[in-house]
Design an enzyme around this catalytic site. Sequence first.
Site, short mmCIF file in Angstrom:
data_model
loop_
_atom_site.label_atom_id
_atom_site.label_comp_id
_atom_site.label_asym_id
_atom_site.label_seq_id
_atom_site.Cartn_x
_atom_site.Cartn_y
_atom_site.Cartn_z
N GLY A 656 0.82 -1.21 0.00
CA GLY A 656 0.00 0.00 0.00
C GLY A 656 0.85 1.25 0.00
N GLY A 659 3.76 0.97 2.66
CA GLY A 659 4.84 0.03 2.40
C GLY A 659 4.28 -1.36 2.22
N LYS A 660 5.14 -2.36 2.30
CA LYS A 660 4.70 -3.74 2.11
C LYS A 660 4.17 -4.32 3.41
CE LYS A 660 7.36 -5.18 -1.93
NZ LYS A 660 8.24 -6.24 -2.50
N ASP A 771 -10.35 8.78 7.13
CA ASP A 771 -10.06 8.10 5.86
C ASP A 771 -10.91 6.83 5.73
OD1 ASP A 771 -8.84 7.99 3.41
OD2 ASP A 771 -7.08 6.89 4.12
#
Length: 968
Positions: A656, A659-660, A771
């Site tokens: 995302g 990061g991983k 969000d």
Amino acid sequence: MELSPWLVFSLGFLAQALVILADTNAQDASGLNGIQDSWNKKPSNWRVGTDPCGDKWNGISCTTSRVTAIRLSSLGLSGSLSGDIQSLSELQTLDFSYNKDLGGPLPASIGSLSNLENLILVGCSFSGEIPKELGQLTKLRFLSLNSNKFSGSIPASLGRLSNLYWFDLADNKLSGGLPVFDGTNPGLDNLTNTKHFHFGVNQLSGTIPSQIFNSNMTLIHVLLDNNNFTGRIPPTLGLLNTLEVMRFDNNYQLTGPVPSNINNLTKLAELHLENNQLTGPLPDLTGMIALSFVDMSNNSFNASGVPSWFTTLPSLTSLYLENLRVTGQLPQALFSLPAVQTLVCRRLRGNRFNGTLTIGSDYSTQLQLIDLRDNQISQITVGGSQYNKQLILVGNPICSPGTGSSEKYCASPGQSNQAAPPPYSTPMNCSGLPPPCLSDQLVSPGCVCAVPYRGTLFFRSPSFSDLSNGSYWGQLETGIRAKFRSLSVPVDSVALHDPSVNSVNNLQLALEVFPSGKTQFSEQDISDIGFILSNQTYKPPSVFGPYYFLGQPYSFANVVLIPSKSKANNRLPLIVGASVGGAVLVAIVLALVTIVARRKKRPKQNEERSQSFVSWDMKSTSGSSVPQLRGARTFNFDELRKITSNFSEANDIGNGGYGKVYRGTLPSGQLVAVKRCQQGSLQGSLEFRTEIELLSRVHHKNVVSLVGFCLDQAEQILVYEYVPNGTLKESLTGKSGVRLDWRRRLRVLLGAAKGIAYLHELADPPIVHRDIKSSNVLLDERLNAKVSDFGLSKPLGEDGRGQVTTQVKGTMGYLDPEYYMTQQLTDKSDVYSFGVLMLEMATARKPLERGRYIVREMKVALDRTKDLYGLHDLLDPVLGSSPSALAGLEQYVDLALRCVEEAGADRPSMGEVVGEIERVLKMAGGPGPESASNSMSYASRTPRHPYGGDSPFDHSNSGLPSARVEPK
């Protein structure tokens, strides 16, 4: 003079260091400096530092490093607008309102601001033609250029602004006709989403083209008053069944009959046709039940009897029929209409009302004035008693000498024994005499001395005429004050005074806004107040109709007039030399000190473990330098490397914006998801710390659990509970293999709603997620929803206000337009995002895709007279299309649309949303989420990135939702 190698190196090093350290994109910083170079007077702190975002220049809002808004109302700016504005390529809002010395031509380069949504230049002195390049601003929603000095014609290119909602060009010097589509060039008739045509008080001319109006348009205001239009009013006007306010008055040359289909406009509240040369019969207004204000004075209608519609308008407050040739006896029922306030039907050149005037004893308590001068009334009956308000009958036979009639009714207004009521002024709440104030201060309604922000409110079509009615002004005062306070503007009170009707038939009155807790507003306060009024964030009660505001310059103690370059030419070399030398020296020292300080704060690469959280250089969300941890454990890097098999590809379950994400197994056997920040991540240290602090203190079955974190060897890693079925977004798109029917979708939404309601109502302090979206809702093994990703979340209400001022962050398509416009974050921002998520669940469509916004698409397609509200073409085909398969859909859609109301105050709370979804789920015959899972079907798959989600700043969906509160 040759520069030494050391100085060349230092300057080069300095330039690179400043680029690295600055919070503002270099292109944007350069553009702002170019803009201020064209001003003689500018905001005070624009001279401080070279980093507008990092140094928090007044009126500047940023998202990450990009400048997204400039709001500088009433700051006394002078000069012109430089073409450097084109450098601000991410700019979404530009507001320079109420700077009367800011003018000159509007640069054509403004047309390159492809992300601009709000262009507001009210009350400046911009002149010349409106650039045709504005037609390139396809995202523009709000265009206010009124009260300037623009000339020339309205560019036909503005017909390309298909997203335009508010279109105000009034009070300029525009000429020519109204452009319409001619087969090649666009026209204003293309603006089917526009609600407001405000073109009054110009020099526009020619006929009003018939094709300017069509049945696809959604106009609620058409204001063409005080121009030079000729010819007839087009019959296509009757196709605008959404119309609420119409002004064609004071054109003087409009001729012909009023279209006979005008009474199709059943939502019309204000009708202005006065001061033209209209002919034919007096228009039939039967059936126009919303009509409150009618003025058809000074036209050339054919002589006629008293219209039957006089007594059929239940909302009528004001009827003006001066200088017409209407004959007959006025019906008594006219005076008993419940809302009626003013009846003005003078003869002068022709009204011939006659016989007995019978008012009756049941006349409306609202009725303040009956003006029947110069008619043929011979008797009066008032139900056994005298009418005790203002009745003017001078010039009628009843007032002839020797009739013995009452002088009360037969005196001219200037000779009446009744004193006119004094102009309204907000009362002061002083226990004794008002306190003495300094010369630049006034006494507020609360009896405190302060420097108010002052200006004039103009109402273009109020639906009332009684200016002495204090209840109207009280409503206005209360509403304005409440709006400012709800948006955290430090306002103590507001004062209104001296309402009057000006030469163009607008109601105007003075407004004064007083500061709270201080004697003077700051520059940022004034910009906030100005923006709330210039972009129509404040909506007055409906009786006031459309308005605009003109603010006066505010005097700041710390604002200094910057001399123009020509005034200092004789000292320019000395000033430049000293300034550059000093600035370079200071900047080098500061840059070196800052870099050294930051390096000292970084964890050493060879450290096996961070020593203490005190070494963190992040801003704490809770005001402390040490994170507030409740249950989350700390991991070292080697532990996490071991449980993920050295972050092997086999354990890679997603990627995302942060990061991983890797699957791992703790020594206890617990499965976890390990989210590792990568270099260049869109989430930084503040987001990392926010997620740790918030998730470590919230515990709910519908909120993902934080197991721990790692801040070791310069790594930032978060460890969560493992949630096996991926994200809700993956289920909707088919990527995860999870198939969700209607009842399962309702259960998932109910779980997510419960998680968000817990954050809003039971967390201490309350938390706004900021969000909410389908990629941040995870599904566990029983398809129970878990809200995730708290990197952008904010604690709310620690000061008791239930809101916080913050830079706008979130994901395009889900973003609350009120939060976006005002930067005032409340829990209702999450409600808006959840409403978008509800629509996404029903349609399986991205909220924003190829310029189509799901909220707008749903509202346009909705037809409540049909089964499933006529939404068959929008709904996800996977759900089927029969009412039995989608039981409760209508109630579901109603709830979703309540959640996405433009104003946060009109949206339900998340607690109410939970209750409504539970009711819909019962209608659909579904059990609660806890009992749901044994029968759920899955496809064989490996879940992908259940924790990464979309970046909150992912621009793949270009565009934003509606950014304007849609005022009347």
